[in-house]
Motif scaffolding. Structure first.
Motif, PDB file in Angstrom:
ATOM      1  N   LEU A  13       0.215  66.587  45.479  1.00  0.00           N
ATOM      2  CA  LEU A  13      -0.916  67.050  44.674  1.00  0.00           C
ATOM      3  C   LEU A  13      -0.661  66.707  43.215  1.00  0.00           C
ATOM      4  O   LEU A  13       0.241  67.269  42.586  1.00  0.00           O
ATOM      5  CB  LEU A  13      -1.098  68.563  44.833  1.00  0.00           C
ATOM      6  N   ARG A  14      -1.433  65.789  42.699  1.00  0.00           N
ATOM      7  CA  ARG A  14      -1.270  65.407  41.301  1.00  0.00           C
ATOM      8  C   ARG A  14      -1.998  66.385  40.392  1.00  0.00           C
ATOM      9  O   ARG A  14      -3.045  66.935  40.736  1.00  0.00           O
ATOM     10  CB  ARG A  14      -1.809  63.994  41.053  1.00  0.00           C
ATOM     11  N   ASP A  15      -1.421  66.585  39.208  1.00  0.00           N
ATOM     12  CA  ASP A  15      -2.077  67.424  38.214  1.00  0.00           C
ATOM     13  C   ASP A  15      -3.364  66.755  37.743  1.00  0.00           C
ATOM     14  O   ASP A  15      -3.521  65.527  37.829  1.00  0.00           O
ATOM     15  CB  ASP A  15      -1.158  67.640  37.002  1.00  0.00           C
ATOM     16  N   ILE A  16      -4.282  67.556  37.244  1.00  0.00           N
ATOM     17  CA  ILE A  16      -5.515  66.994  36.700  1.00  0.00           C
ATOM     18  C   ILE A  16      -5.163  66.194  35.452  1.00  0.00           C
ATOM     19  O   ILE A  16      -4.530  66.703  34.530  1.00  0.00           O
ATOM     20  CB  ILE A  16      -6.520  68.110  36.348  1.00  0.00           C
ATOM     21  N   PRO A  17      -5.532  64.908  35.398  1.00  0.00           N
ATOM     22  CA  PRO A  17      -5.114  64.074  34.265  1.00  0.00           C
ATOM     23  C   PRO A  17      -5.871  64.402  32.988  1.00  0.00           C
ATOM     24  O   PRO A  17      -7.044  64.784  33.023  1.00  0.00           O
ATOM     25  CB  PRO A  17      -5.438  62.657  34.750  1.00  0.00           C
ATOM     26  N   THR A  18      -5.182  64.253  31.879  1.00  0.00           N
ATOM     27  CA  THR A  18      -5.831  64.378  30.578  1.00  0.00           C
ATOM     28  C   THR A  18      -6.601  63.084  30.296  1.00  0.00           C
ATOM     29  O   THR A  18      -6.369  62.056  30.955  1.00  0.00           O
ATOM     30  CB  THR A  18      -4.792  64.585  29.475  1.00  0.00           C
ATOM     31  N   PRO A  19      -7.504  63.074  29.319  1.00  0.00           N
ATOM     32  CA  PRO A  19      -8.192  61.819  28.975  1.00  0.00           C
ATOM     33  C   PRO A  19      -7.222  60.697  28.631  1.00  0.00           C
ATOM     34  O   PRO A  19      -7.462  59.535  28.976  1.00  0.00           O
ATOM     35  CB  PRO A  19      -9.049  62.219  27.766  1.00  0.00           C
ATOM     36  N   ARG A  38       6.585  57.654  35.885  1.00  0.00           N
ATOM     37  CA  ARG A  38       5.747  57.118  34.821  1.00  0.00           C
ATOM     38  C   ARG A  38       5.774  58.123  33.676  1.00  0.00           C
ATOM     39  O   ARG A  38       5.685  59.334  33.895  1.00  0.00           O
ATOM     40  CB  ARG A  38       4.317  56.890  35.298  1.00  0.00           C
ATOM     41  N   LEU A  39       5.915  57.614  32.468  1.00  0.00           N
ATOM     42  CA  LEU A  39       6.006  58.482  31.301  1.00  0.00           C
ATOM     43  C   LEU A  39       4.642  58.858  30.749  1.00  0.00           C
ATOM     44  O   LEU A  39       4.544  59.722  29.878  1.00  0.00           O
ATOM     45  CB  LEU A  39       6.835  57.784  30.210  1.00  0.00           C
ATOM     46  N   ASP A  40       3.589  58.167  31.248  1.00  0.00           N
ATOM     47  CA  ASP A  40       2.252  58.401  30.708  1.00  0.00           C
ATOM     48  C   ASP A  40       1.272  58.914  31.761  1.00  0.00           C
ATOM     49  O   ASP A  40       0.059  58.872  31.572  1.00  0.00           O
ATOM     50  CB  ASP A  40       1.691  57.107  30.092  1.00  0.00           C
ATOM     51  N   GLY A  41       1.794  59.385  32.899  1.00  0.00           N
ATOM     52  CA  GLY A  41       0.918  59.834  33.975  1.00  0.00           C
ATOM     53  C   GLY A  41       1.033  61.325  34.227  1.00  0.00           C
ATOM     54  O   GLY A  41       1.949  61.993  33.727  1.00  0.00           O
ATOM     55  N   PRO A  42       0.099  61.881  35.004  1.00  0.00           N
ATOM     56  CA  PRO A  42       0.154  63.316  35.326  1.00  0.00           C
ATOM     57  C   PRO A  42       1.313  63.635  36.254  1.00  0.00           C
ATOM     58  O   PRO A  42       1.786  62.771  37.005  1.00  0.00           O
ATOM     59  CB  PRO A  42      -1.194  63.566  36.017  1.00  0.00           C
ATOM     60  N   GLY A  43       1.776  64.855  36.198  1.00  0.00           N
ATOM     61  CA  GLY A  43       2.829  65.300  37.097  1.00  0.00           C
ATOM     62  C   GLY A  43       2.275  65.578  38.490  1.00  0.00           C
ATOM     63  O   GLY A  43       1.079  65.409  38.758  1.00  0.00           O
ATOM     64  N   PHE A  44       3.134  66.022  39.375  1.00  0.00           N
ATOM     65  CA  PHE A  44       2.708  66.310  40.743  1.00  0.00           C
ATOM     66  C   PHE A  44       3.519  67.480  41.275  1.00  0.00           C
ATOM     67  O   PHE A  44       4.553  67.877  40.711  1.00  0.00           O
ATOM     68  CB  PHE A  44       2.904  65.097  41.648  1.00  0.00           C
ATOM     69  N   SER A  45       3.032  68.015  42.376  1.00  0.00           N
ATOM     70  CA  SER A  45       3.798  69.012  43.131  1.00  0.00           C
ATOM     71  C   SER A  45       3.549  68.773  44.607  1.00  0.00           C
ATOM     72  O   SER A  45       2.530  68.192  44.990  1.00  0.00           O
ATOM     73  CB  SER A  45       3.376  70.435  42.750  1.00  0.00           C
TER      74      SER A  45
END
Length: 517
Positions: free
Chosen positions: A179-185, A365-372
């Motif tokens: 489950l990826r976190d909701i990405p920021t813009p 990735r340093l610029d992507g959303p996290g996950f769980s």
């Protein structure tokens, strides 16, 4: 609400067979599905399961769920009823969309929470299903056409596109939902930059969904292409000659593929391969498994230097890539670390190792959303080393920073304390005359812990012997890498992409034991 004068929410075009939905029609349909989902209580943080083969409806439902802030959960329809029910329960799906011929896989799932979609003719023909079943699908089930016709159009605001929840294969236990976190813009913009560099994605691209949509790469690729305004042809399953025909007929410009597809394409007769005009192709990306060097060479020679290989995982997305020119200069590599990614090789004690030393691959990735992992907070925490997470693979960097993959860590065989990588053996076997495909894995051995077994599918009309196979392997590999057990089978169990279900071959040998399931 969208109208002809407004910019569609989904600017792409989706097609299958003779059916096609342009941007306005597709957007209206997605909004109608979203309205039906909202009326059923689906909203932000909800999960919408999809148990379907490759069908435009699968992607439309995924886009509609995302519009509401929910996450689609595509389920591997090759699974058993127990495996499918596990995913439905684990992700707490609020509703499931299911093809009529797959309905038995959901078991006693509440009928009012299942929308049954008629299996399209194109899929029935591709899978040789015969005539559709009768009208009876069970009391209380929602029928797709009726449900959709009765659904109101969603007119609310859209949400940031949340990636589908993909369940890992579960070779070493029950599958885990990522489950990826909701990405920021900012993360959305970074993801678009990555898609352009790794997949060549661009507005107006013409592509096809040819891999199973329950896998992360085909799923992400197809949805991204539609959101970018691309033309997407949905193909029920991979068929090598059908793909060549589609490239010519639909003037496809972009594809994402797996090495097994290359192998099947190259096994077409030369006159068949030469029959089709493939000049529209501009960019082909591939990943999912190591590509035998002879196969990669042959594909570049045939299609030209338009093939880019990348490497990553469901958790990390793409972290390494190389174009055709780089690969030709470094055969066998999956590339160098791409911008805004971090990759480290570590030994069994968790220490980083120098170039040329094999170890487990950790990346992020340093610029992507996290996950769980859904319902697994401890595994989410222990999977990380700092920001990086294990990809599950074993590999090494060379002195120039090019990464080479040895094998899946779970597939690595430890025989008498020696690490053996089946992917290396499979690559050699696939080059043997008469071998159509193969799988190499470890089976229990009382003396050495594990010993190697090779299961081989011979080409049609070819007879092979275990002695001949072992003699061939000894010419190319060290003796300890030659499987002691050779078995020949026809119709090896496969995923829709053509990749062998190695777990199904290995499981019977390890039943009742603590490891290697």
């Amino acid at each position: 609400m969208s109208s002809l004068s407004e910019t569609p929410r989904v600017p792409g075009t989706i097609a299958m067979g003779n059916r096609e939905l342009g941007p306005v029609e597709l957007s209206q349909r997605v909004e109608q599905i979203a309205g039906g989902l909202a009326r059923l209580g689906v909203g932000a943080q909800s999960r919408v399961a999809v148990l379907m083969r490759n069908d435009p409806v699968l992607l439309e439902v995924s886009l509609a769920a995302s519009l509401l802030g929910a996450a689609a959960v595509p389920i591997n329809w090759h699974g058993t009823q127990r495996e499918v029910r596990y995913v439905l329960d684990d992700c707490a799906a609020q509703i499931v969309f299911v093809h009529a011929d797959l309905l038995d896989l959901i078991g006693d799932w509440p009928a009012h929470r299942a929308v049954v979609v008629d299996t399209p003719l194109e899929i029935r023909q591709a899978f040789d299903m015969g005539p559709p079943p009768g009208a009876a699908i069970g009391t209380g089930h929602l029928r797709w056409n009726e449900w959709l016709a009765d659904s109101p159009r969603y007119e609310g605001p859209g949400h940031a596109a949340r990636p589908s929840v993909i369940y890992t294969s579960g070779t070493t236990g029950a599958p885990k939902g990522v489950l990826r976190d909701i990405p920021t813009p900012q993360q959305v913009a970074a993801g678009q930059v990555l898609s352009r560099s790794v997949h060549g994605m661009q507005e107006g691209m013409r592509t096809a969904l040819i891999g199973p949509a329950y896998h992360s790469a085909p799923n992400m690729y197809a949805l991204s292409a539609l959101r970018l305004g691309g033309y997407l042809l949905v193909m029920p399953r991979f068929d090598p000659e059908a793909l060549l025909a589609a490239i010519e007929q639909h003037q496809l410009t972009h594809l994402t593929m797996a090495p097994t597809m290359f192998v099947r394409l190259l096994r077409l007769p030369a006159q068949t391969r030469q029959r089709y005009d493939l000049s529209s192709l501009r960019f082909v990306s591939h990943a999912a498994a190591p590509c035998p060097p002879d196969v990669k060479h042959a594909m570049i020679e045939w299609w030209g230097p338009i093939i880019l290989e990348y490497y990553g995982s469901t958790e990390t997305s793409a972290v390494v890539a190389c174009n055709s020119q780089e690969w030709l200069a470094h055969p066998g590599t999956v590339g160098r670390v791409v911008a805004n990614a971090s990759v480290e090789i570590v030994d069994d004690s968790g220490q980083a190792v120098p170039p040329g030393t094999t170890g487990e691959i950790y990346a992020c990735r340093l610029d992507g959303p996290g996950f769980s992992y859904i319902n697994r907070p401890e595994e989410t925490a222990t999977s990380h080393r700092g920001p990086r997470v294990s990809t599950g693979d074993v590999g090494y960097f060379d002195d120039e920073g090019y990464l080479y993959i040895c094998d899946r860590k779970r597939d690595m065989v430890i025989s008498g304390g020696v690490n053996i990588y089946p992917a290396e053996i499979e690559s050699v076997l696939q080059a043997m005359a008469g071998v159509h495909d193969c799988a190499v894995f470890g089976v229990p051995n009382e003396e050495f812990g594990e010993s190697l077994m090779a299961v081989i599918e011979a080409q049609q009309g070819v007879s092979l012997s275990a002695d001949a196979v072992q003699a061939y392997l000894r010419q190319h590999l060290a003796g300890f890498k030659v499987p002691r057990h050779i078995e020949f089978r026809q119709d090896l169990p496969r995923e829709d992409s053509g990749k062998i279900f190695k777990r199904r071959l290995r499981e019977p040998y390890w039943q009742g034991r603590q490891n290697r399931v």
